[in-house]
Enzyme design. Structure first.
Site, PDB file in Angstrom:
ATOM      1  N   HIS A  38       0.843  -1.188   0.000  1.00 41.87           N
ATOM      2  CA  HIS A  38       0.000   0.000   0.000  1.00 41.87           C
ATOM      3  C   HIS A  38       0.882   1.243   0.000  1.00 41.87           C
ATOM      4  O   HIS A  38       2.069   1.181   0.345  1.00 41.87           O
ATOM      5  CB  HIS A  38      -0.909   0.000   1.220  1.00 41.87           C
ATOM      6  CG  HIS A  38      -1.987  -1.041   1.164  1.00 41.87           C
ATOM      7  ND1 HIS A  38      -3.131  -0.965   1.927  1.00 41.87           N
ATOM      8  CD2 HIS A  38      -2.109  -2.187   0.440  1.00 41.87           C
ATOM      9  CE1 HIS A  38      -3.903  -2.008   1.685  1.00 41.87           C
ATOM     10  NE2 HIS A  38      -3.293  -2.773   0.791  1.00 41.87           N
TER      11      HIS A  38
ATOM     12  N   GLU B 140       1.038   3.889   1.930  1.00 37.82           N
ATOM     13  CA  GLU B 140       1.613   4.291   3.215  1.00 37.82           C
ATOM     14  C   GLU B 140       2.722   3.332   3.643  1.00 37.82           C
ATOM     15  O   GLU B 140       3.778   3.765   4.136  1.00 37.82           O
ATOM     16  CB  GLU B 140       0.519   4.332   4.289  1.00 37.82           C
ATOM     17  CG  GLU B 140      -0.583   5.342   4.016  1.00 37.82           C
ATOM     18  CD  GLU B 140      -1.755   4.754   3.253  1.00 37.82           C
ATOM     19  OE1 GLU B 140      -2.866   5.282   3.386  1.00 37.82           O
ATOM     20  OE2 GLU B 140      -1.550   3.768   2.507  1.00 37.82           O
TER      21      GLU B 140
END
Length: 490
Positions: free
Chosen positions: A387, A389
């Site tokens: 992802h 992040e």
């Protein structure tokens, strides 16, 4: 100054134009990063980067660039010292770009975006040496934002939102004030109930409102507007000012003497307006020490007072957060926050369009420095944990050679999912700023609600069968870690 509209017009009329911008500044300099100047082929120019020898030298540099025709961007570093005849002592990195009619479509697109309000572009230098701007609008801000970046990629903000002003009254002083505010960064809503009160020519930043109910404008006004009351009628002044004080605008100014103020204060108290709001009223209006009664003098004094108020409010927004008991719950966004979040949003679009993965981007910043960027790479790497992040956290930790990102802010285009949120906690991120919500993500097929529902369940009730199988060896490993004298805790 409308940068892209002016550039578009000059290129259309003269065939070419140069844009000179303070790309980076250090120390004492005459203008802020992001200050811009447009230069025509005939040497005429619009805007300023600070005047003096620096501006003169850059005008010549822009002239040379225009003479050579549309080409690569130029970065010019210059110390503001004795060799330049300026004693500021700082340093600037100036970006000089040239445009011609081949750029007409791009200039027009940016001009349209600028006309719609504040927008941020993510910039990089392309293979031909020209600046590539990905025009992705993000939010609106009360102040122009500085250029920010790491040298390879940076953000620029255009179309800064003008500070809203409600000006009640189109008499002699009202007219003079509207003219005084005309060249300044304000959007004036000019209100009067009288037919024929407004002059035939209205400044471009003012909108005349002929209404029989001026007080209704108080209800409709943005919460951050400044209110100036100078109508033809004391009763109307009282009603409008009372409504403005009750609404709680950050600045309310009323024309009049100390005697008028004292009389009005008694009425305000009778209306139940809090004392602190009454005390905050600016009346008499204008800067202390300027006592002239001529409309133009009063207007100049009030305009200067409004500029002071604008600067004060801008400084409070851009000041770094003060130490306090709950730093993680700070909700005020600074101009830099908007810039970095815009970069995260731009990354989400850029890499989605390149088919790297889903529409998610992230940037991690500490002490004003970008530590890392990340974007969703799930489908391109077949890694369900990739992802935006998590990718940014991995890169940031590698960059600083530390598993702790304490003091850093994670900017992400969407509210972190449970995995990314847990990663941010493990990395000791101090703050998270996000754009889209998890509800927005769910609406396009990224629904994390199942994960939120699963986490609090007992392990035996989760959808994925989870079986507890005690192991003495596993316990002994934990015991060994607990006793390890040289362990690095995290």
């Amino acid at each position: 100054m409308s940068i892209w509209r002016r550039l578009s017009s000059i290129v259309d009329e003269h065939g070419a134009a140069a844009l000179v911008a303070l790309h980076e500044v250090k120390g004492s300099v005459p203008r802020e990063a992001g200050a811009r100047m447009i230069v025509r082929p005939d040497g005429a120019f619009h805007g300023t980067i600070g005047g003096g020898s620096l501006e003169w030298e850059l005008l010549r540099e822009a002239g040379r660039a225009l003479a050579q025709g549309r080409g690569p961007a130029r970065f010019v570093g210059q110390a503001l010292g004795p060799d330049l005849g300026q004693c500021c002592g700082g340093w600037v990195n100036v970006l000089v770009e040239t445009f011609d009619r081949r750029d007409a479509a791009m200039l027009e697109a940016l001009a349209r975006a600028e006309g719609e309000g504040t927008f941020t572009v993510v910039c990089s230098v392309g293979p031909e040496g020209r600046v590539d701007r990905s025009a992705h609008s993000f939010g609106s801000h009360s102040n122009p934002l500085p250029m920010k970046g790491d040298g390879k990629k940076w953000c620029e903000t255009y179309g800064a939102r003008a500070a809203p002003i409600l000006l009640f009254g189109a008499g002699h002083v009202g007219r003079a004030l509207a003219l005084a505010l005309a060249p300044l960064p304000f959007a004036v809503r000019w209100i009067d109930p009288r037919e024929g009160a407004f002059p035939p020519h209205i400044p471009t930043n003012a909108t005349p409102i002929l209404t029989s109910d001026p007080e209704a404008e108080i209800v409709r006004a943005p919460a951050d507007a400044a209110v100036i009351v100078m109508t033809h009628d004391h009763g109307l002044d009282l009603a409008i000012t009372a409504a403005a004080l009750q609404r709680g605008f950050p600045f309310v100014g009323l024309i009049g003497s100390a005697t008028k103020r004292a009389r009005f204060e008694r009425r305000f108290r009778d209306l139940g307006i809090p004392g602190a709001r009454i005390e905050a009223l600016a009346c008499p209006i204008g800067l202390p020490g300027i006592g002239g009664k001529e409309p133009a003098v009063i207007a100049a004094s009030v305009a200067a007072q409004l500029l002071q108020e604008r600067e004060r409010r801008g400084a409070s927004l851009s000041s770094p957060p003060q130490a306090g008991p709950e730093p993680l719950h700070m909700t005020t966004l600074t101009p830099d926050d908007h810039v970095h979040l815009a970069c995260a949003v731009a990354l989400s679009r850029e890499h989605m369009e390149r088919d790297a993965g889903g529409p998610f981007g992230a940037v991690i910043v500490r002490d004003g420095k970008v530590l890392a960027e990340g974007w969703n790479r799930v489908t391109s790497t077949n890694d369900p944990t990739a992802h935006a992040e998590v990718t940014a956290i991995r890169r940031a930790c590698e960059a600083v050679q530390d598993f702790s990102l304490s003091g850093a802010t994670l900017y992400t285009s969407c509210e972190p999912c449970p995995m990314c949120l847990a990663s941010a906690y493990w990395a000791r991120v101090s703050r998270i700023v996000f754009a889209n919500t998890r509800a927005d993500a769910a609406a396009i097929g990224f629904d994390d609600q199942l994960l939120y529902d699963e986490i609090p369940k007992p392990v035996t009730e989760r959808l994925i069968p989870t079986i507890h199988a005690p192991s003495p060896e596993a316990k002994s490993v934990f015991a060994a870690w607990d006793a390890k004298a040289d362990k690095i805790a995290y």
